[in-house]
Design a protein around this motif. Structure first.
Motif, PDB file in Angstrom:
ATOM      1  N   MET A 166       0.851  -1.199   0.000  1.00  0.00           N
ATOM      2  CA  MET A 166       0.000   0.000   0.000  1.00  0.00           C
ATOM      3  C   MET A 166       0.883   1.244   0.000  1.00  0.00           C
ATOM      4  O   MET A 166       1.873   1.314   0.721  1.00  0.00           O
ATOM      5  N   THR A 167       0.515   2.199  -0.791  1.00  0.00           N
ATOM      6  CA  THR A 167       1.269   3.449  -0.893  1.00  0.00           C
ATOM      7  C   THR A 167       0.720   4.464   0.099  1.00  0.00           C
ATOM      8  O   THR A 167      -0.470   4.784   0.074  1.00  0.00           O
ATOM      9  N   GLU A 168       1.583   4.995   0.947  1.00  0.00           N
ATOM     10  CA  GLU A 168       1.179   5.996   1.937  1.00  0.00           C
ATOM     11  C   GLU A 168       1.384   7.395   1.367  1.00  0.00           C
ATOM     12  O   GLU A 168       2.386   7.662   0.687  1.00  0.00           O
ATOM     13  N   VAL A 169       0.451   8.293   1.651  1.00  0.00           N
ATOM     14  CA  VAL A 169       0.567   9.689   1.246  1.00  0.00           C
ATOM     15  C   VAL A 169       0.675  10.542   2.508  1.00  0.00           C
ATOM     16  O   VAL A 169      -0.171  10.450   3.396  1.00  0.00           O
ATOM     17  N   VAL A 170       1.723  11.357   2.587  1.00  0.00           N
ATOM     18  CA  VAL A 170       1.945  12.210   3.754  1.00  0.00           C
ATOM     19  C   VAL A 170       2.056  13.655   3.298  1.00  0.00           C
ATOM     20  O   VAL A 170       2.848  13.970   2.401  1.00  0.00           O
ATOM     21  N   SER A 171       1.282  14.530   3.905  1.00  0.00           N
ATOM     22  CA  SER A 171       1.344  15.952   3.572  1.00  0.00           C
ATOM     23  C   SER A 171       2.550  16.601   4.237  1.00  0.00           C
ATOM     24  O   SER A 171       2.852  16.315   5.404  1.00  0.00           O
ATOM     25  N   VAL A 172       3.221  17.466   3.488  1.00  0.00           N
ATOM     26  CA  VAL A 172       4.355  18.202   4.028  1.00  0.00           C
ATOM     27  C   VAL A 172       4.225  19.668   3.632  1.00  0.00           C
ATOM     28  O   VAL A 172       3.689  19.993   2.576  1.00  0.00           O
ATOM     29  N   ASP A 173       4.739  20.537   4.490  1.00  0.00           N
ATOM     30  CA  ASP A 173       4.763  21.957   4.175  1.00  0.00           C
ATOM     31  C   ASP A 173       5.744  22.184   3.035  1.00  0.00           C
ATOM     32  O   ASP A 173       6.900  21.768   3.125  1.00  0.00           O
ATOM     33  N   PRO A 174       5.332  22.842   1.949  1.00  0.00           N
ATOM     34  CA  PRO A 174       6.224  22.990   0.787  1.00  0.00           C
ATOM     35  C   PRO A 174       7.446  23.857   1.063  1.00  0.00           C
ATOM     36  O   PRO A 174       8.470  23.708   0.382  1.00  0.00           O
ATOM     37  N   GLN A 175       7.372  24.736   2.040  1.00  0.00           N
ATOM     38  CA  GLN A 175       8.498  25.612   2.342  1.00  0.00           C
ATOM     39  C   GLN A 175       9.298  25.160   3.559  1.00  0.00           C
ATOM     40  O   GLN A 175      10.520  25.353   3.616  1.00  0.00           O
ATOM     41  N   HIS A 176       8.621  24.541   4.510  1.00  0.00           N
ATOM     42  CA  HIS A 176       9.291  24.130   5.749  1.00  0.00           C
ATOM     43  C   HIS A 176       8.870  22.706   6.098  1.00  0.00           C
ATOM     44  O   HIS A 176       8.108  22.481   7.043  1.00  0.00           O
ATOM     45  N   PRO A 177       9.354  21.727   5.350  1.00  0.00           N
ATOM     46  CA  PRO A 177       8.945  20.337   5.600  1.00  0.00           C
ATOM     47  C   PRO A 177       9.382  19.844   6.974  1.00  0.00           C
ATOM     48  O   PRO A 177      10.472  20.189   7.439  1.00  0.00           O
ATOM     49  N   ASP A 178       8.543  19.043   7.593  1.00  0.00           N
ATOM     50  CA  ASP A 178       8.819  18.470   8.908  1.00  0.00           C
ATOM     51  C   ASP A 178      10.060  17.582   8.834  1.00  0.00           C
ATOM     52  O   ASP A 178      10.085  16.622   8.055  1.00  0.00           O
ATOM     53  N   PRO A 179      11.104  17.854   9.630  1.00  0.00           N
ATOM     54  CA  PRO A 179      12.327  17.040   9.571  1.00  0.00           C
ATOM     55  C   PRO A 179      12.086  15.558   9.850  1.00  0.00           C
ATOM     56  O   PRO A 179      12.783  14.704   9.289  1.00  0.00           O
ATOM     57  N   GLU A 180      11.101  15.258  10.697  1.00  0.00           N
ATOM     58  CA  GLU A 180      10.835  13.846  11.006  1.00  0.00           C
ATOM     59  C   GLU A 180      10.259  13.117   9.788  1.00  0.00           C
ATOM     60  O   GLU A 180      10.612  11.966   9.512  1.00  0.00           O
ATOM     61  N   ILE A 181       9.384  13.796   9.052  1.00  0.00           N
ATOM     62  CA  ILE A 181       8.824  13.191   7.837  1.00  0.00           C
ATOM     63  C   ILE A 181       9.924  13.001   6.793  1.00  0.00           C
ATOM     64  O   ILE A 181      10.017  11.943   6.143  1.00  0.00           O
ATOM     65  N   ILE A 182      10.774  14.014   6.636  1.00  0.00           N
ATOM     66  CA  ILE A 182      11.870  13.915   5.681  1.00  0.00           C
ATOM     67  C   ILE A 182      12.830  12.797   6.068  1.00  0.00           C
ATOM     68  O   ILE A 182      13.290  12.024   5.206  1.00  0.00           O
ATOM     69  N   LEU A 222       0.525   5.304  -9.699  1.00  0.00           N
ATOM     70  CA  LEU A 222       1.500   4.429  -9.032  1.00  0.00           C
ATOM     71  C   LEU A 222       1.031   3.862  -7.702  1.00  0.00           C
ATOM     72  O   LEU A 222       1.842   3.289  -6.961  1.00  0.00           O
ATOM     73  N   ALA A 223      -0.244   3.991  -7.366  1.00  0.00           N
ATOM     74  CA  ALA A 223      -0.745   3.437  -6.110  1.00  0.00           C
ATOM     75  C   ALA A 223      -0.431   1.946  -6.025  1.00  0.00           C
ATOM     76  O   ALA A 223      -0.689   1.190  -6.965  1.00  0.00           O
ATOM     77  N   GLY A 224       0.144   1.526  -4.897  1.00  0.00           N
ATOM     78  CA  GLY A 224       0.495   0.130  -4.694  1.00  0.00           C
ATOM     79  C   GLY A 224       1.828  -0.275  -5.277  1.00  0.00           C
ATOM     80  O   GLY A 224       2.316  -1.372  -5.017  1.00  0.00           O
ATOM     81  N   ARG A 225       2.464   0.615  -6.048  1.00  0.00           N
ATOM     82  CA  ARG A 225       3.737   0.302  -6.687  1.00  0.00           C
ATOM     83  C   ARG A 225       4.923   0.944  -5.975  1.00  0.00           C
ATOM     84  O   ARG A 225       6.063   0.573  -6.233  1.00  0.00           O
ATOM     85  N   ILE A 226       4.653   1.959  -5.142  1.00  0.00           N
ATOM     86  CA  ILE A 226       5.733   2.676  -4.469  1.00  0.00           C
ATOM     87  C   ILE A 226       5.410   2.773  -2.981  1.00  0.00           C
ATOM     88  O   ILE A 226       4.286   2.489  -2.549  1.00  0.00           O
ATOM     89  N   ASP A 227       6.384   3.188  -2.192  1.00  0.00           N
ATOM     90  CA  ASP A 227       6.227   3.152  -0.742  1.00  0.00           C
ATOM     91  C   ASP A 227       5.571   4.393  -0.164  1.00  0.00           C
ATOM     92  O   ASP A 227       4.730   4.303   0.734  1.00  0.00           O
ATOM     93  N   LEU A 228       5.941   5.565  -0.654  1.00  0.00           N
ATOM     94  CA  LEU A 228       5.519   6.798  -0.003  1.00  0.00           C
ATOM     95  C   LEU A 228       5.408   7.933  -1.024  1.00  0.00           C
ATOM     96  O   LEU A 228       6.216   8.018  -1.960  1.00  0.00           O
ATOM     97  N   ILE A 229       4.424   8.811  -0.815  1.00  0.00           N
ATOM     98  CA  ILE A 229       4.286  10.037  -1.594  1.00  0.00           C
ATOM     99  C   ILE A 229       4.310  11.208  -0.626  1.00  0.00           C
ATOM    100  O   ILE A 229       3.513  11.259   0.320  1.00  0.00           O
ATOM    101  N   LEU A 230       5.219  12.146  -0.856  1.00  0.00           N
ATOM    102  CA  LEU A 230       5.252  13.385  -0.085  1.00  0.00           C
ATOM    103  C   LEU A 230       4.419  14.423  -0.828  1.00  0.00           C
ATOM    104  O   LEU A 230       4.779  14.846  -1.928  1.00  0.00           O
ATOM    105  N   ASP A 231       3.313  14.825  -0.229  1.00  0.00           N
ATOM    106  CA  ASP A 231       2.363  15.734  -0.873  1.00  0.00           C
ATOM    107  C   ASP A 231       2.617  17.153  -0.387  1.00  0.00           C
ATOM    108  O   ASP A 231       2.315  17.490   0.759  1.00  0.00           O
ATOM    109  N   ALA A 232       3.170  17.987  -1.266  1.00  0.00           N
ATOM    110  CA  ALA A 232       3.425  19.391  -0.928  1.00  0.00           C
ATOM    111  C   ALA A 232       2.631  20.318  -1.837  1.00  0.00           C
ATOM    112  O   ALA A 232       3.020  21.469  -2.057  1.00  0.00           O
ATOM    113  N   GLY A 233       1.532  19.825  -2.382  1.00  0.00           N
ATOM    114  CA  GLY A 233       0.714  20.656  -3.253  1.00  0.00           C
ATOM    115  C   GLY A 233       1.211  20.651  -4.684  1.00  0.00           C
ATOM    116  O   GLY A 233       2.162  19.941  -5.027  1.00  0.00           O
ATOM    117  N   PRO A 234       0.587  21.446  -5.540  1.00  0.00           N
ATOM    118  CA  PRO A 234       0.950  21.459  -6.971  1.00  0.00           C
ATOM    119  C   PRO A 234       2.323  22.056  -7.205  1.00  0.00           C
ATOM    120  O   PRO A 234       2.798  22.898  -6.431  1.00  0.00           O
TER     121      PRO A 234
END
Length: 350
Positions: free
Chosen positions: A1-17, A163-175
């Motif tokens: 299963m592919t997980e999607v995690v939202s991140v701030d586009p300017q100041h991404p959370d260091p733990e998520i990174i 790519l759902a189910g084909r990759i591990d993680l998506i970092l979502d920072a908007g368009p």
């Protein structure tokens, strides 16, 4: 299963990174935003991870990938015989939508370069991308995060659709901000040559280098850079690109749309704001890319509009181009490849 995690586009959370970087170091796949499009990242020095990346995308091993770096110190580690022009361009345009093709160092796996003696390198201008590369501690191979040959993704949702189910993680920072891929410049040739037009216009390069050639798409042989196959970035529907300008172009757009409707096609159209009055009364699906004078906006809307229009189910998409000045060259390149080279000139259309 592919997980999607939202991140701030300017100041991404260091733990998520840090978590995403760990996935990459362990040979996993992480999709992340750049200023151009979303990339599908893998450890660029790990042949096993690279093989998984190619498999996830359905990408042929004959198509090289770009290695993304975070500082200039990485340049001589991955490339050799670096000419002064490369340093000049890197210092001027990195981070940014410019990829340099240079002779590769032995450390670069052959799978990353499709067996070619050159490597494609770039430093992206997105805080999330830069933080991820820095945390991973390795160059990240990152072609566009979509199934091979399909329309490139500019949002995390586009990535998930492909790519759902084909990759591990998506970092979502908007368009993404630019919307078309980087400009690829080959500096191993006698004259610097644009292999793929992109987010950095030819004019900006020529202001630094002098004359810059554009690769002849009719030349046979393996693709020396990503995104150069005759058909690429393509929707499911058939596509035709009409080249021309002004009122003559709008007249031909209307005539072609009527012709295809009469032939029984469900027609979609990728057009400029200025074209709308010419086709507003026709039973077609329309996606407006923006004004002819706003090429940055057109480039940013191109892939989302193409995906949206394709989802409406037309049999054929009729697209107009936007010339070759500035980002127009990249927009034309993407449209022609999406159409598989099916091009008509306004003066030649019936």
């Amino acid at each position: 299963m592919t997980e999607v995690v939202s991140v701030d586009p300017q100041h991404p959370d260091p733990e998520i990174i840090a978590r995403a970087a760990e996935i990459l170091r362990e040979g996993g796949l992480v999709a992340f935003p750049t200023e151009t499009v979303y990339g599908l990242g893998a450890d660029g020095l790990n042949p096993v991870a690279l093989a998984r990346l190619f498999e996830a995308k359905g990408r042929p091993a004959t198509d090289p990938v770009i290695l993304h770096i975070v500082d200039l110190e990485a340049l001589p580690q991955l490339a050799r015989e670096i000419p002064p022009a490369a340093w000049t361009l890197a210092r001027r345009f990195w981070p940014g939508p410019l990829t340099l093709v240079l002779p590769k160092q032995p450390i670069v796996p052959d799978l990353a370069t499709a067996g070619l003696p050159t490597v494609a390198l770039r430093m992206p201008a997105h805080p999330v991308a830069l933080a991820l590369i820095r945390a991973a501690g390795v160059p990240i191979a990152a072609p566009s995060a979509n199934r091979f040959g399909h329309t490139s993704p500019t949002t995390a949702q586009h990535v998930l659709e492909d790519l759902a189910g084909r990759i591990d993680l998506i970092l979502d920072a908007g368009p993404t901000a630019i919307g078309v891929e980087s400009t690829v410049v080959d500096l191993t040739r006698p004259v610097p040559t644009i292999l793929r037009p992109g987010g950095l216009p030819r004019e900006a390069l020529e202001a630094i280098l002098g004359p810059v050639a554009v690769f002849d798409r009719s030349v046979a042989g393996p693709a020396p850079a990503p995104g150069m196959l005759p058909k690429h970035y393509a929707p499911r529907a058939e596509m035709v690109v009409l080249i021309g300008s002004g009122g003559w172009l709008r007249l031909r757009l209307r005539e072609l749309a009527i012709r295809y409707l009469q032939e029984g096609y469900r027609v979609g159209m990728l057009i400029a704001e200025e074209d709308q009055p010419a086709v507003a009364d026709l039973p077609v699906e329309i996606a407006v890319l923006g004004s002819e004078g706003d090429l940055e906006g057109v480039a940013r809307r191109l892939y989302p509009a193409m995906r949206d229009l394709d989802a409406r189910g037309p049999d054929l998409i009729l697209a107009r181009d936007f010339g070759t000045r500035g980002l127009g060259l990249a927009i034309r390149d993407r449209l022609i490849r999406a159409a598989g080279g099916r091009v008509m000139k306004a003066e030649d259309s019936p």
